[in-house]
Design a protein around this motif. Structure first.
Motif, PDB file in Angstrom:
ATOM      1  N   LEU A 362      41.072  89.239  56.609  1.00  0.00           N
ATOM      2  CA  LEU A 362      42.525  89.123  56.766  1.00  0.00           C
ATOM      3  C   LEU A 362      43.153  89.246  55.384  1.00  0.00           C
ATOM      4  O   LEU A 362      42.702  88.591  54.439  1.00  0.00           O
ATOM      5  N   ARG A 363      44.200  90.071  55.276  1.00  0.00           N
ATOM      6  CA  ARG A 363      44.821  90.244  53.959  1.00  0.00           C
ATOM      7  C   ARG A 363      46.331  90.400  54.076  1.00  0.00           C
ATOM      8  O   ARG A 363      46.886  90.644  55.157  1.00  0.00           O
ATOM      9  N   LEU A 364      46.987  90.278  52.927  1.00  0.00           N
ATOM     10  CA  LEU A 364      48.431  90.128  52.878  1.00  0.00           C
ATOM     11  C   LEU A 364      49.181  91.348  53.409  1.00  0.00           C
ATOM     12  O   LEU A 364      50.213  91.195  54.070  1.00  0.00           O
ATOM     13  N   ALA A 365      48.708  92.555  53.112  1.00  0.00           N
ATOM     14  CA  ALA A 365      49.444  93.752  53.514  1.00  0.00           C
ATOM     15  C   ALA A 365      49.691  93.791  55.015  1.00  0.00           C
ATOM     16  O   ALA A 365      50.757  94.234  55.470  1.00  0.00           O
ATOM     17  N   GLU A 366      48.717  93.332  55.791  1.00  0.00           N
ATOM     18  CA  GLU A 366      48.906  93.349  57.240  1.00  0.00           C
ATOM     19  C   GLU A 366      50.072  92.464  57.652  1.00  0.00           C
ATOM     20  O   GLU A 366      50.770  92.752  58.631  1.00  0.00           O
ATOM     21  N   MET A 367      50.289  91.363  56.939  1.00  0.00           N
ATOM     22  CA  MET A 367      51.389  90.468  57.297  1.00  0.00           C
ATOM     23  C   MET A 367      52.738  91.170  57.118  1.00  0.00           C
ATOM     24  O   MET A 367      53.648  91.014  57.944  1.00  0.00           O
ATOM     25  N   TYR A 368      52.883  91.951  56.046  1.00  0.00           N
ATOM     26  CA  TYR A 368      54.116  92.729  55.874  1.00  0.00           C
ATOM     27  C   TYR A 368      54.282  93.738  57.005  1.00  0.00           C
ATOM     28  O   TYR A 368      55.390  93.929  57.539  1.00  0.00           O
ATOM     29  N   LEU A 369      53.187  94.377  57.388  1.00  0.00           N
ATOM     30  CA  LEU A 369      53.271  95.381  58.442  1.00  0.00           C
ATOM     31  C   LEU A 369      53.539  94.748  59.800  1.00  0.00           C
ATOM     32  O   LEU A 369      54.266  95.320  60.624  1.00  0.00           O
ATOM     33  N   ILE A 370      52.965  93.587  60.046  1.00  0.00           N
ATOM     34  CA  ILE A 370      53.244  92.880  61.296  1.00  0.00           C
ATOM     35  C   ILE A 370      54.709  92.489  61.366  1.00  0.00           C
ATOM     36  O   ILE A 370      55.392  92.701  62.381  1.00  0.00           O
ATOM     37  N   ARG A 371      55.202  91.906  60.271  1.00  0.00           N
ATOM     38  CA  ARG A 371      56.606  91.477  60.288  1.00  0.00           C
ATOM     39  C   ARG A 371      57.542  92.671  60.377  1.00  0.00           C
ATOM     40  O   ARG A 371      58.567  92.624  61.074  1.00  0.00           O
ATOM     41  N   ALA A 372      57.201  93.760  59.688  1.00  0.00           N
ATOM     42  CA  ALA A 372      58.034  94.961  59.771  1.00  0.00           C
ATOM     43  C   ALA A 372      58.119  95.462  61.205  1.00  0.00           C
ATOM     44  O   ALA A 372      59.214  95.795  61.705  1.00  0.00           O
ATOM     45  N   GLU A 373      56.993  95.522  61.884  1.00  0.00           N
ATOM     46  CA  GLU A 373      56.998  96.026  63.260  1.00  0.00           C
ATOM     47  C   GLU A 373      57.743  95.093  64.201  1.00  0.00           C
ATOM     48  O   GLU A 373      58.539  95.545  65.046  1.00  0.00           O
ATOM     49  N   ALA A 374      57.481  93.794  64.061  1.00  0.00           N
ATOM     50  CA  ALA A 374      58.161  92.828  64.930  1.00  0.00           C
ATOM     51  C   ALA A 374      59.667  92.893  64.716  1.00  0.00           C
ATOM     52  O   ALA A 374      60.456  92.829  65.674  1.00  0.00           O
ATOM     53  N   ARG A 375      60.093  93.015  63.473  1.00  0.00           N
ATOM     54  CA  ARG A 375      61.528  93.104  63.184  1.00  0.00           C
ATOM     55  C   ARG A 375      62.112  94.403  63.717  1.00  0.00           C
ATOM     56  O   ARG A 375      63.203  94.412  64.309  1.00  0.00           O
ATOM     57  N   ALA A 376      61.406  95.509  63.519  1.00  0.00           N
ATOM     58  CA  ALA A 376      61.923  96.797  63.979  1.00  0.00           C
ATOM     59  C   ALA A 376      62.087  96.816  65.490  1.00  0.00           C
ATOM     60  O   ALA A 376      63.091  97.326  66.015  1.00  0.00           O
ATOM     61  N   ARG A 377      61.126  96.276  66.197  1.00  0.00           N
ATOM     62  CA  ARG A 377      61.192  96.273  67.660  1.00  0.00           C
ATOM     63  C   ARG A 377      62.317  95.373  68.172  1.00  0.00           C
ATOM     64  O   ARG A 377      62.783  95.555  69.306  1.00  0.00           O
ATOM     65  N   GLN A 378      62.740  94.439  67.353  1.00  0.00           N
ATOM     66  CA  GLN A 378      63.868  93.573  67.729  1.00  0.00           C
ATOM     67  C   GLN A 378      65.201  94.095  67.218  1.00  0.00           C
ATOM     68  O   GLN A 378      66.235  93.449  67.393  1.00  0.00           O
ATOM     69  N   GLY A 379      65.178  95.254  66.570  1.00  0.00           N
ATOM     70  CA  GLY A 379      66.415  95.838  66.077  1.00  0.00           C
ATOM     71  C   GLY A 379      66.828  95.380  64.698  1.00  0.00           C
ATOM     72  O   GLY A 379      67.914  95.742  64.219  1.00  0.00           O
ATOM     73  N   GLU A 380      65.996  94.623  64.011  1.00  0.00           N
ATOM     74  CA  GLU A 380      66.304  94.176  62.649  1.00  0.00           C
ATOM     75  C   GLU A 380      65.825  95.247  61.667  1.00  0.00           C
ATOM     76  O   GLU A 380      64.852  95.083  60.933  1.00  0.00           O
ATOM     77  N   LEU A 381      66.536  96.359  61.645  1.00  0.00           N
ATOM     78  CA  LEU A 381      66.027  97.554  60.984  1.00  0.00           C
ATOM     79  C   LEU A 381      66.028  97.441  59.465  1.00  0.00           C
ATOM     80  O   LEU A 381      65.094  97.901  58.798  1.00  0.00           O
TER      81      LEU A 381
END
Length: 475
Positions: A362-381
């Motif tokens: 488990l590493r930090l970059a994935e956390m940025y990518l997870i949050r980016a995707e979750a935000r994008a799917r919720q419209g927080e572009l």
């Protein structure tokens, strides 16, 4: 017994604990205890385990849990060896090309011609539930202990629930609805039934939420080979994302990202997979004090043509101009006019003094990518683009030019492809999650069928326990 040796992952003293694999036959596993000063032989089945011999003693209790992680590292689908999913699911998707013998078992992953009797499937299934069973034995043994301090009980129970959730998560991803095993009762486990995916996700989340309350905030070992509560949060962020729980995924990822005194972005790409990387959330301890990673041995080759696997040209060519990940995480090998490429995130094979690399899980970059995707799917572009740009800027690239939600999600998927390649099957699972699996792989796999989105259940398991049927569609 010297507790100073307690977290030493390199000692070779051992004690035996027998276990009964859920739904299959009686098997034995070895608990290679990490204490170097004593040897404890346990000659009773784990269902009748003498807790005074293992879970009444702090060192052996912790060593039993350390063995669960060692089994995950060494055996089954989560190993970095050639038999693990990092290679096999890379072949199954579009990351790796097979150069070995067509009669070898990996060839069936590459050609998508798996059948229920394929030996790797049974190995992965058996080892997964063996590891789950061992984690359950730790949970039960710790609960019954009368001498362990509460702080140790909490730590061990939290680690075991983390491991149980981790393995179940991957079993779910590979096979769809699966049994969720939480005990060591052989008669019950031999007749377990598959649960709908939603129920499995709920149980994984329950385990991880419990682990977060039990595990300490700080690492108990400076090499981060034993999980803390943030490791559980990181895995929970991934689980929430896969389960479609987007606000929860973003919040869990933020919890990890906000721990800025521990998790620090590494801007030199060649340092991200070193054993002391501040971007690591959890990693496997190598088997000896001089050994580097199995992943390095699996992927690196020094002469062409490769005798096993190489990166696909489609993966190599998808990197943007100037992307330093291509320059630093991919190595080319040429012979005559032909060039092949291999993953070069890990740069060492076999033993090395000093030891340089551990297997990062488990590493930090994935956390940025997870949050980016979750935000994008919720419209927080805007916020999604901010997270995405952290990954891009680390790779030497400028900010994304994506504007619309679809464009941003496509950009996130691309960044996941070039950031997480050759790591734990991310690519295959992402293609499926983004609903582009069929259109992507049908164009590069001659035998691809839409039912290949799940692996076939091992026929041996169906024979032993018909309750886990029916077989997955298409097999």
């Amino acid at each position: 017994m010297n507790t100073n040796n307690f977290f030493n992952p390199y000692c070779t003293k051992k004690a035996r604990v027998y276990r009964i694999l859920s739904g299959v036959t009686l098997l034995f596993i070895m608990f290679w205890f990490t204490s170097c000063d004593d040897f404890t032989a346990i000659d009773t089945p784990v269902s009748q385990l003498n807790t005074a011999a293992v879970f009444e003693e702090k060192n052996t209790a912790y060593s039993a849990m350390a063995n669960v992680f060692a089994q995950m590292r060494d055996n089954g689908m989560l190993t970095g060896k050639t038999t693990g999913m990092q290679k096999e699911m890379g072949l199954y998707a579009d990351e790796l090309t097979w150069y070995g013998n067509s009669a070898q078992s990996s060839a069936n992953f590459f050609t998508n011609t798996l059948i229920p009797t394929h030996p790797t499937l049974a190995t992965w299934w058996n080892n997964s539930y063996s590891q789950i069973y061992a984690a359950n034995a730790v949970i039960e043994g710790v609960a019954g202990s009368t001498t362990l301090l509460q702080v140790d009980k909490d730590q061990l129970t939290g680690e075991a629930k983390f491991a149980r959730a981790f393995v179940h998560f991957y079993v779910l991803q590979l096979w769809g609805s699966v049994p969720y095993v939480t005990g060591t009762d052989y008669m019950y486990n031999s007749t377990v039934k598959r649960l709908p995916a939603a129920e499995v996700y709920a149980k994984i989340i329950e385990d991880l939420e419990s682990a977060i309350t039990l595990l300490p905030e700080e690492y108990t070992n400076p090499t981060r080979v034993r999980p803390n509560l943030y490791a559980a949060q990181a895995l929970l962020a991934r689980v929430y994302l896969y389960a479609g729980m987007l606000p929860e995924a973003a919040n869990s990822a933020s919890t990890v990202l906000n721990k800025t005194d521990t998790y620090i972005r590494v801007t030199e790409l060649n340092n991200i997979f070193l054993k002391g990387s501040t971007a690591t959330i959890w990693q496997y301890a190598p088997r000896t004090p001089t050994r580097n990673t199995d992943e390095g041995t699996t992927f690196i080759f020094n002469a062409g043509p490769p005798n096993s696997v190489a990166l696909t040209n489609s993966l190599v060519n998808t990197f943007e101009a100037g992307d330093q990940r291509k320059a630093k995480w991919i190595r080319s090998i040429s012979k005559g006019s032909t060039t092949w490429y291999h993953a070069y995130k890990y740069k060492k094979t076999g033993s090395n003094t000093p030891q340089l690399e551990f297997s990062v899980v488990l590493r930090l970059a994935e956390m940025y990518l997870i949050r980016a995707e979750a935000r994008a799917r919720q419209g927080e572009l805007t916020n999604a683009k901010d997270d995405l740009n952290v990954i891009r800027n680390t790779a030497g690239l400028g900010n994304t030019t994506a504007v619309t939600q679809d464009e941003i999600l496509n950009a996130i998927m691309h960044e996941r492809q070039v950031e997480l390649f050759s790591e734990f099957g991310h690519r295959f699972f992402d293609l499926r999650r983004f609903d582009v699996l069929d259109q992507t792989l049908s164009g590069v796999k001659a035998d691809w069928n839409n039912t290949d989105n799940l692996l076939p259940l091992p026929q041996t398991e169906l024979n032993l326990n018909p309750n886990i049927g029916p077989q997955n569609s298409g097999y």
